[in-house]
Design a protein around this motif. Structure first.
Motif, short mmCIF file in Angstrom:
data_model
loop_
_atom_site.label_atom_id
_atom_site.label_comp_id
_atom_site.label_asym_id
_atom_site.label_seq_id
_atom_site.Cartn_x
_atom_site.Cartn_y
_atom_site.Cartn_z
N GLN A 23 0.76 -1.30 0.04
CA GLN A 23 0.11 0.08 -0.09
C GLN A 23 0.89 1.41 0.04
O GLN A 23 0.61 2.43 -0.53
N PHE A 24 1.95 1.13 0.63
CA PHE A 24 2.93 2.13 0.55
C PHE A 24 3.58 2.40 -0.74
O PHE A 24 3.64 3.60 -1.18
N GLY A 25 3.61 1.38 -1.24
CA GLY A 25 4.06 1.49 -2.96
C GLY A 25 3.12 2.04 -3.92
O GLY A 25 3.35 2.91 -4.72
N TYR A 26 1.72 1.74 -3.60
CA TYR A 26 0.75 2.25 -4.37
C TYR A 26 0.51 3.94 -4.10
O TYR A 26 0.22 4.47 -5.03
N ALA A 27 0.75 4.26 -2.77
CA ALA A 27 0.58 5.58 -2.43
C ALA A 27 1.76 6.43 -3.20
O ALA A 27 1.32 7.64 -3.62
N GLY A 28 2.91 5.78 -3.07
CA GLY A 28 4.06 6.42 -3.95
C GLY A 28 3.67 6.70 -5.35
O GLY A 28 4.22 7.50 -5.75
N SER A 29 3.36 5.64 -5.93
CA SER A 29 3.05 5.50 -7.32
C SER A 29 1.95 6.74 -7.70
O SER A 29 2.24 7.50 -8.59
N ALA A 30 0.94 6.75 -6.93
CA ALA A 30 0.19 7.85 -7.21
C ALA A 30 0.60 9.21 -7.11
O ALA A 30 0.16 10.45 -7.80
N ILE A 31 1.47 9.50 -6.24
CA ILE A 31 1.95 10.96 -5.74
C ILE A 31 3.01 10.98 -7.10
O ILE A 31 2.99 12.29 -7.67
N ILE A 32 3.79 10.10 -7.20
CA ILE A 32 4.80 10.38 -8.65
C ILE A 32 4.19 10.67 -9.73
O ILE A 32 4.60 11.17 -10.63
N ALA A 33 3.03 9.73 -10.11
CA ALA A 33 2.43 9.91 -11.35
C ALA A 33 1.64 11.25 -11.52
O ALA A 33 1.67 11.80 -12.39
N LYS A 34 1.13 11.68 -10.25
CA LYS A 34 0.18 12.88 -10.12
C LYS A 34 1.54 14.09 -10.65
O LYS A 34 1.28 15.05 -11.39
N SER A 35 2.47 13.95 -10.14
CA SER A 35 3.75 15.03 -10.28
C SER A 35 4.07 14.88 -11.84
O SER A 35 4.00 15.89 -12.45
N ALA A 36 4.12 13.78 -12.47
CA ALA A 36 4.51 13.67 -13.56
C ALA A 36 3.20 14.27 -14.67
O ALA A 36 3.58 14.91 -15.63
N LEU A 37 2.23 13.93 -14.26
CA LEU A 37 0.90 14.62 -15.09
C LEU A 37 1.20 15.99 -14.82
O LEU A 37 0.60 16.61 -15.99
N ASN A 38 1.36 16.67 -13.76
CA ASN A 38 1.53 17.97 -13.66
C ASN A 38 2.50 18.53 -14.51
O ASN A 38 2.44 19.87 -15.13
N HIS A 39 3.50 17.96 -14.86
CA HIS A 39 4.60 18.18 -15.57
C HIS A 39 4.48 17.91 -17.07
O HIS A 39 5.43 17.99 -17.93
N GLY A 40 3.22 17.60 -17.72
CA GLY A 40 2.83 17.46 -18.85
C GLY A 40 3.07 15.79 -19.49
O GLY A 40 2.82 15.91 -20.84
N MET A 41 3.05 14.99 -18.50
CA MET A 41 3.21 13.84 -18.96
C MET A 41 1.84 13.20 -19.68
O MET A 41 0.71 13.39 -19.04
N SER A 42 2.17 12.47 -20.72
CA SER A 42 0.78 11.94 -21.36
C SER A 42 0.49 10.58 -20.83
O SER A 42 1.26 9.83 -20.67
N HIS A 43 -0.74 10.40 -20.44
CA HIS A 43 -1.29 9.18 -19.72
C HIS A 43 -1.00 8.08 -20.72
O HIS A 43 -1.16 6.91 -20.40
N PHE A 44 -1.51 8.26 -22.09
CA PHE A 44 -1.62 7.48 -23.27
C PHE A 44 -0.12 6.81 -23.08
O PHE A 44 0.14 5.44 -23.26
N THR A 45 1.10 7.78 -23.27
CA THR A 45 2.55 7.12 -23.19
C THR A 45 2.98 6.32 -22.13
O THR A 45 3.49 5.59 -22.25
N PHE A 46 2.27 7.20 -20.85
CA PHE A 46 2.60 6.22 -19.75
C PHE A 46 2.32 4.88 -19.62
O PHE A 46 2.97 4.00 -19.21
N ALA A 47 1.08 4.65 -20.12
CA ALA A 47 0.58 3.22 -20.07
C ALA A 47 1.21 2.11 -21.07
O ALA A 47 1.76 1.17 -20.77
N VAL A 48 1.87 2.94 -22.30
CA VAL A 48 2.63 2.26 -23.20
C VAL A 48 4.00 1.84 -22.40
O VAL A 48 4.58 0.64 -22.57
N TYR A 49 4.79 2.90 -22.21
CA TYR A 49 5.98 2.58 -21.64
C TYR A 49 5.94 1.87 -20.38
O TYR A 49 6.71 0.85 -20.12
N ARG A 50 4.98 1.95 -19.62
CA ARG A 50 4.82 1.00 -18.32
C ARG A 50 4.92 -0.37 -18.65
O ARG A 50 5.66 -1.15 -18.11
N ASN A 51 3.79 -0.58 -19.47
CA ASN A 51 3.67 -2.15 -19.97
C ASN A 51 4.88 -2.59 -20.67
O ASN A 51 5.16 -3.61 -20.71
#
Length: 270
Positions: A23-51
């Motif tokens: 759960q700590f890992g999931y919390a960190g993931s949400a925080i880091i992902a939110k920061s990346a989205l605020n800096h202009g990350m596309s959620h489409f490419t995020f899903a592609v690169y992640r997988n």
């Protein structure tokens, strides 16, 4: 942290500690992902690169550890893998990160608590979960489901006062600016909750379909690798259609975006 740590905790009779660390890992993931989205990350490419990264990491282990137990690929299994890749790595992740863009990391993490309840309801509908209203475990599941949905509704509809922490307050000597201009995306809890809820429904469908698929394809690592690769391919097609003409979203730099890619894959390994 590695997978062996979580398995060790489970084998030693400490599953709750493993769940807490996850759960700590999931919390960190949400925080880091939110920061990346605020800096202009596309959620489409995020899903592609992640997988894509997850496929590269899982493939050697799947090839080495499951070479003797991996069943033959059939049309039925192939279609299930393609559907699994579409439901979770593509639809669910894009819905979730779209909702995260319109809310906060805390809100998104809290909303995801409806996932066990949705999974339970779908499993009961599909007869994967048996219910006996006269037994205490079944009654506990029903009460837990109701409480979970109630908590999600409270998070969505009730907004509390803003807590002014020292590091979030504006300096008195600095003139205030337009808040909406400083935020990449205006926070819209209702809209974000709808996206996250739809993503959780897809996630619950994924869990149940995965349980069904594992009965005919018991090689878990190989199945995970195939699902991630299928999701990466389908996600690439979706990204090329949704973000056509925009090539900058594919660029990788040493920033919050790259950290979110690496962190999310590490969490997948756990």
């Amino acid at each position: 942290m590695s997978m062996s740590w979580l398995l060790k905790f489970v084998k030693e009779g400490k599953p709750y500690l493993a769940v807490i660390l996850l759960q700590f890992g999931y919390a960190g993931s949400a925080i880091i992902a939110k920061s990346a989205l605020n800096h202009g990350m596309s959620h489409f490419t995020f899903a592609v690169y992640r997988n894509t990264f997850a496929t590269v990491v899982f493939a050697p282990f799947a090839l080495l550890l499951e070479r003797k137990i991996r069943p033959k690929m059939t049309i039925s299994i192939f279609l299930k893998i393609m559907l699994l890749g579409l439901v979770e790595p593509v639809i669910d992740q894009n819905l979730y990160y779209t909702g995260l863009r319109y809310t906060t990391a805390t809100f998104a993490a809290a909303m995801c608590n409806v996932l066990p309840a949705l999974t339970f309801l779908l499993a009961w509908i599909l007869r994967l979960e048996m219910m006996n209203i006269k037994r205490l475990p079944s009654q506990a599941k029903i009460v837990g489901t109701a409480v979970t949905f109630g908590g999600a509704m409270i998070m969505t509809l009730i907004g509390g006062p803003t807590i002014g922490l020292p590091w979030t307050r504006h300096h008195p000597n600095i003139p205030s600016t337009n808040t909406s201009a400083s935020l990449p995306t205006e926070l819209q809890p209702i809209k974000g909750a709808l996206f996250i809820s739809a993503g959780c429904i897809c996630w619950a469908c994924f869990y149940n379909l995965q349980a069904i698929t594992l009965k005919t394809y018991p090689a878990a690592l190989s199945l995970t690798c195939l699902i991630c690769s299928a999701g990466a391919v389908q996600g690439t097609v979706l990204t090329l259609v949704a973000e056509r003409g925009v090539t900058s979203i594919w660029a990788i730099h040493w920033d919050a975006k790259f950290l979110s890619y690496v962190y999310s894959v590490s969490l997948d390994i756990l």
